[in-house]
Design an enzyme around this catalytic site. Sequence first.
Site, PDB file in Angstrom:
ATOM      1  N   ALA A  76       4.186   1.484  -1.149  1.00  0.00           N
ATOM      2  CA  ALA A  76       5.140   1.207  -2.480  1.00  0.00           C
ATOM      3  C   ALA A  76       4.003   2.293  -2.785  1.00  0.00           C
ATOM      4  O   ALA A  76       3.886   2.336  -4.832  1.00  0.00           O
ATOM      5  CB  ALA A  76       5.191   0.018  -3.121  1.00  0.00           C
TER       6      ALA A  76
ATOM      7  N   SER B 230       1.117  -1.072   0.197  1.00  0.00           N
ATOM      8  CA  SER B 230       0.242  -0.185  -0.102  1.00  0.00           C
ATOM      9  C   SER B 230       1.062   1.540  -0.255  1.00  0.00           C
ATOM     10  O   SER B 230       1.007   2.426  -0.342  1.00  0.00           O
ATOM     11  CB  SER B 230      -0.822  -0.051   1.153  1.00  0.00           C
ATOM     12  OG  SER B 230      -0.672  -0.018   2.440  1.00  0.00           O
TER      13      SER B 230
ATOM     14  N   ASP C 297       6.767   2.054   6.578  1.00  0.00           N
ATOM     15  CA  ASP C 297       7.230   1.653   5.679  1.00  0.00           C
ATOM     16  C   ASP C 297       6.830   3.087   4.630  1.00  0.00           C
ATOM     17  O   ASP C 297       7.664   2.847   3.607  1.00  0.00           O
ATOM     18  CB  ASP C 297       5.660   0.932   5.127  1.00  0.00           C
ATOM     19  CG  ASP C 297       5.516   0.096   5.676  1.00  0.00           C
ATOM     20  OD1 ASP C 297       6.006  -0.379   6.576  1.00  0.00           O
ATOM     21  OD2 ASP C 297       4.403  -0.581   6.109  1.00  0.00           O
TER      22      ASP C 297
HETATM   23  O1  PMV Z   1       2.430  -5.500   8.459  1.00  0.00           O
HETATM   24  P1  PMV Z   1       3.457  -4.403   7.715  1.00  0.00           P
HETATM   25  O2  PMV Z   1       3.668  -4.069   6.781  1.00  0.00           O
HETATM   26  O3  PMV Z   1       1.056  -3.792   7.157  1.00  0.00           O
HETATM   27  O4  PMV Z   1       4.103  -3.828   8.754  1.00  0.00           O
HETATM   28  C1  PMV Z   1       3.124  -3.585  10.358  1.00  0.00           C
HETATM   29  C2  PMV Z   1       4.792  -3.299  10.729  1.00  0.00           C
HETATM   30  C3  PMV Z   1       4.536  -3.498  12.806  1.00  0.00           C
HETATM   31  O5  PMV Z   1       5.280  -3.092  13.449  1.00  0.00           O
HETATM   32  C4  PMV Z   1       3.858  -4.270  13.335  1.00  0.00           C
HETATM   33  C5  PMV Z   1       2.711  -1.942  12.293  1.00  0.00           C
HETATM   34  C6  PMV Z   1       3.906  -0.993  12.614  1.00  0.00           C
HETATM   35  O6  PMV Z   1       2.978   0.790  11.678  1.00  0.00           O
HETATM   36  O7  PMV Z   1       4.920  -0.129  12.496  1.00  0.00           O
END
Ligand code: PMV
Length: 311
Positions: free
Chosen positions: A109, A107, A150
């Site tokens: 990206a 998302s 992210d």
């Molecule tokens: O699964 P993803 O890519 O949405 O990663 C979540 C990472 C967490 O640390 C669990 C939550 C966050 O917002 O950092």
Amino acid sequence: MVEFEAFSPGVVKLFGEHAVVYGHPAVAVAIDRGVRVVCREGSGLRVRTVSTISGSVEWIGDKAVVESQFFAYIEAAYRLARERWGVSGINAEVVSELPPSIGAATSAATVGAFLKCAAGLAGAELSAEELAEMIYSVEKLVQGAASRMDGSVTAMGGVLLVRGSERVRLNVEIPELLVVLTPRRGTTRSLVAMVRELRERMPEVVDSVFATISSIVNRGVRCLESGDYRCVGELMTMNHWLLASLGLSNAQVDSLVRALSGAVYGAKMSGAGGGGVVVALPYTDSARAIAEGFGYEAVRARVWNGTRRGD
Ligand code: PMV
């Protein structure tokens, strides 16, 4: 007709997810698989998706037909592009090289590639820091809550140490990674909420798990800096079992991590959990064959440092 193309990388986490939500550090890596957007000027918003994501949305006047949350991200990014750069219409083709909603930051990206493409059409300058903030604001709007991890990594590329709003680029080399795509149950939101509930009931226990994860991250950074990948792998595997102790893994992922142990330095779930991405260091053909033997798609990934097309 003017056409632009932009790429934004997917993200895997070497250490520290979940603990990062409570102010602990984490290390995340941009990979050379992600989302590519080709865009042209148009009237309103038109999106065509290719490969793993299907469906379409058409923007008619001020009304958007949003078929899934995926399109909500693009719609929110389009609104931001209109506000910020006065973009009046975009025809976009979105090609995702990773499946959505498995913890590979597709998302972030998608939003990143769309905004880079829109900025290109508008002739606007867009720094990686600005892009990271814009992705964060779109994710917050669509998801209700988000961390900056992210968005920062897909915008800035490379290997980042993230703590709160702090992001430090680590100038380290990492061998190719094996990224295994397992099915995921549960959303980031629900898994983060589950951890919050557990921490409310037993704060001293969950906080001590997070404190150990924090030590893993700190030691992991030193091992990355000295190129000691055996140590990095060992710490990744330890991090996996700590996340599993919080109920974030599942039986299939645990079996895979065990089965991979003879073929790699280390392996762990990556992201919120409930299945989804498993990352192993380093890539080996035998590790890939093990993952495929479980029936999972497995890809070889390099660190993305901004050197691919359209960045
Ligand atoms: O699964 P993803 O890519 O949405 O990663 C979540 C990472 C967490 O640390 C669990 C939550 C966050 O917002 O950092």
